[in-house]
Design an enzyme around this catalytic site. Structure first.
Site, PDB file in Angstrom:
ATOM      1  N   HIS A  87      -7.183  -5.642   2.626  1.00  0.00           N
ATOM      2  CA  HIS A  87      -6.017  -5.066   3.313  1.00  0.00           C
ATOM      3  C   HIS A  87      -5.361  -6.116   4.202  1.00  0.00           C
ATOM      4  O   HIS A  87      -6.047  -6.774   5.005  1.00  0.00           O
ATOM      5  CB  HIS A  87      -6.451  -3.910   4.224  1.00  0.00           C
ATOM      6  CG  HIS A  87      -6.940  -2.697   3.500  1.00  0.00           C
ATOM      7  ND1 HIS A  87      -6.136  -1.614   3.236  1.00  0.00           N
ATOM      8  CD2 HIS A  87      -8.159  -2.384   2.998  1.00  0.00           C
ATOM      9  CE1 HIS A  87      -6.834  -0.681   2.606  1.00  0.00           C
ATOM     10  NE2 HIS A  87      -8.075  -1.123   2.453  1.00  0.00           N
ATOM     11  N   ASP A 111       0.849  -1.196   0.000  1.00  0.00           N
ATOM     12  CA  ASP A 111       0.000   0.000   0.000  1.00  0.00           C
ATOM     13  C   ASP A 111       0.887   1.248   0.000  1.00  0.00           C
ATOM     14  O   ASP A 111       1.898   1.304   0.718  1.00  0.00           O
ATOM     15  CB  ASP A 111      -0.901  -0.028   1.242  1.00  0.00           C
ATOM     16  CG  ASP A 111      -2.048   0.948   1.171  1.00  0.00           C
ATOM     17  OD1 ASP A 111      -3.205   0.498   1.159  1.00  0.00           O
ATOM     18  OD2 ASP A 111      -1.784   2.180   1.137  1.00  0.00           O
ATOM     19  N   HIS A 129     -10.519  -4.967  -2.870  1.00  0.00           N
ATOM     20  CA  HIS A 129      -9.164  -5.243  -2.364  1.00  0.00           C
ATOM     21  C   HIS A 129      -9.249  -5.600  -0.895  1.00  0.00           C
ATOM     22  O   HIS A 129     -10.098  -5.097  -0.164  1.00  0.00           O
ATOM     23  CB  HIS A 129      -8.228  -4.055  -2.581  1.00  0.00           C
ATOM     24  CG  HIS A 129      -8.770  -2.757  -2.082  1.00  0.00           C
ATOM     25  ND1 HIS A 129      -9.704  -2.015  -2.777  1.00  0.00           N
ATOM     26  CD2 HIS A 129      -8.541  -2.076  -0.934  1.00  0.00           C
ATOM     27  CE1 HIS A 129     -10.014  -0.937  -2.091  1.00  0.00           C
ATOM     28  NE2 HIS A 129      -9.334  -0.950  -0.958  1.00  0.00           N
TER      29      HIS A 129
HETATM   30  P1  AMP Z   1      -9.831   1.592   0.763  1.00  0.00           P
HETATM   31  O1  AMP Z   1      -9.946   2.840   1.602  1.00  0.00           O
HETATM   32  O2  AMP Z   1     -10.208   0.346   1.488  1.00  0.00           O
HETATM   33  O3  AMP Z   1     -10.525   1.739  -0.573  1.00  0.00           O
HETATM   34  O4  AMP Z   1      -8.274   1.436   0.488  1.00  0.00           O
HETATM   35  C1  AMP Z   1      -7.601   2.003  -0.577  1.00  0.00           C
HETATM   36  C2  AMP Z   1      -6.143   1.829  -0.284  1.00  0.00           C
HETATM   37  O5  AMP Z   1      -5.426   1.911  -1.492  1.00  0.00           O
HETATM   38  C3  AMP Z   1      -5.550   2.876   0.658  1.00  0.00           C
HETATM   39  O6  AMP Z   1      -4.951   2.239   1.764  1.00  0.00           O
HETATM   40  C4  AMP Z   1      -4.530   3.608  -0.214  1.00  0.00           C
HETATM   41  O7  AMP Z   1      -3.384   3.990   0.505  1.00  0.00           O
HETATM   42  C5  AMP Z   1      -4.212   2.564  -1.255  1.00  0.00           C
HETATM   43  N1  AMP Z   1      -3.782   3.052  -2.556  1.00  0.00           N
HETATM   44  C6  AMP Z   1      -4.394   3.980  -3.331  1.00  0.00           C
HETATM   45  N2  AMP Z   1      -3.733   4.134  -4.500  1.00  0.00           N
HETATM   46  C7  AMP Z   1      -2.696   3.274  -4.462  1.00  0.00           C
HETATM   47  C8  AMP Z   1      -1.643   2.947  -5.356  1.00  0.00           C
HETATM   48  N3  AMP Z   1      -1.525   3.564  -6.548  1.00  0.00           N
HETATM   49  N4  AMP Z   1      -0.733   2.014  -4.995  1.00  0.00           N
HETATM   50  C9  AMP Z   1      -0.842   1.394  -3.785  1.00  0.00           C
HETATM   51  N5  AMP Z   1      -1.820   1.642  -2.893  1.00  0.00           N
HETATM   52  C10 AMP Z   1      -2.719   2.580  -3.221  1.00  0.00           C
END
Ligand code: AMP
Ligand code: ZN
Length: 136
Positions: A103, A32, A101
């Site tokens: 976590h 992440d 996704h």
């Molecule tokens: P959510 O809030 O469950 O939708 O989680 C989205 C996650 O994606 C967050 O923890 C962000 O930090 C992560 N994120 C967003 N864009 C990217 C990216 N380009 N590469 C890696 N992680 C990302």
């Protein structure tokens, strides 16, 4: 199926680079970019599903098997003291990227994070009513 304007489709399928911990035909696991803790990773299906409700049952099973495998390895390699597995659906639940996704969040004593909820109080009657709403 991929979705053209979806950033996680592009990352999962290698069109946008990411720090990849694991890849197979169905999934890519990446670090992440805004990690809650050291090692915070995301399991991304290569096909586009917006959330849990769109994910096929077989993929649900596969994603949890992979989560267990990754959590085991990450805990060992990173010397984590605990592990959270979290998955958000819809904005109200904190979902910001509308591609399913999971976590994977290694936890460390005193890591300063607060990922758990604030418990509220409830009466037995309220619990009963909620139970009926769900099961009836
Ligand atoms: P959510 O809030 O469950 O939708 O989680 C989205 C996650 O994606 C967050 O923890 C962000 O930090 C992560 N994120 C967003 N864009 C990217 C990216 N380009 N590469 C890696 N992680 C990302
Ligand atoms: Zn997507």
């Amino acid at each position: 199926m991929k979705k053209d304007d979806c950033i996680f489709c592009k990352i999962a399928n290698g069109e946008i680079p990411a720090k990849t911990l694991y890849e197979d035909d169905m999934f890519r696991v990446i670090l992440d970019l805004g990690p809650a803790t050291k090692g915070h990773a995301l399991i991304l299906p290569k096909d586009h599903y917006a959330n849990l409700f769109e994910l096929p049952d077989e993929t649900c099973a596969d994603v949890m098997k992979l989560a267990k495998k990754m959590a085991t390895r990450m805990t060992e390699r990173l010397h984590a003291d605990g592990f959270n597995i979290i998955q958000n659906n819809f904005e109200a639940a904190g979902q910001t990227v509308m591609h399913y996704h999971l976590h994977l969040i290694p936890r460390y004593e005193d890591d300063g994070q607060h990922i758990l909820w604030n418990p509220t109080t409830v009466t037995q009657e309220e619990l009963e009513k909620t139970m009926e709403e769900i099961i009836k």
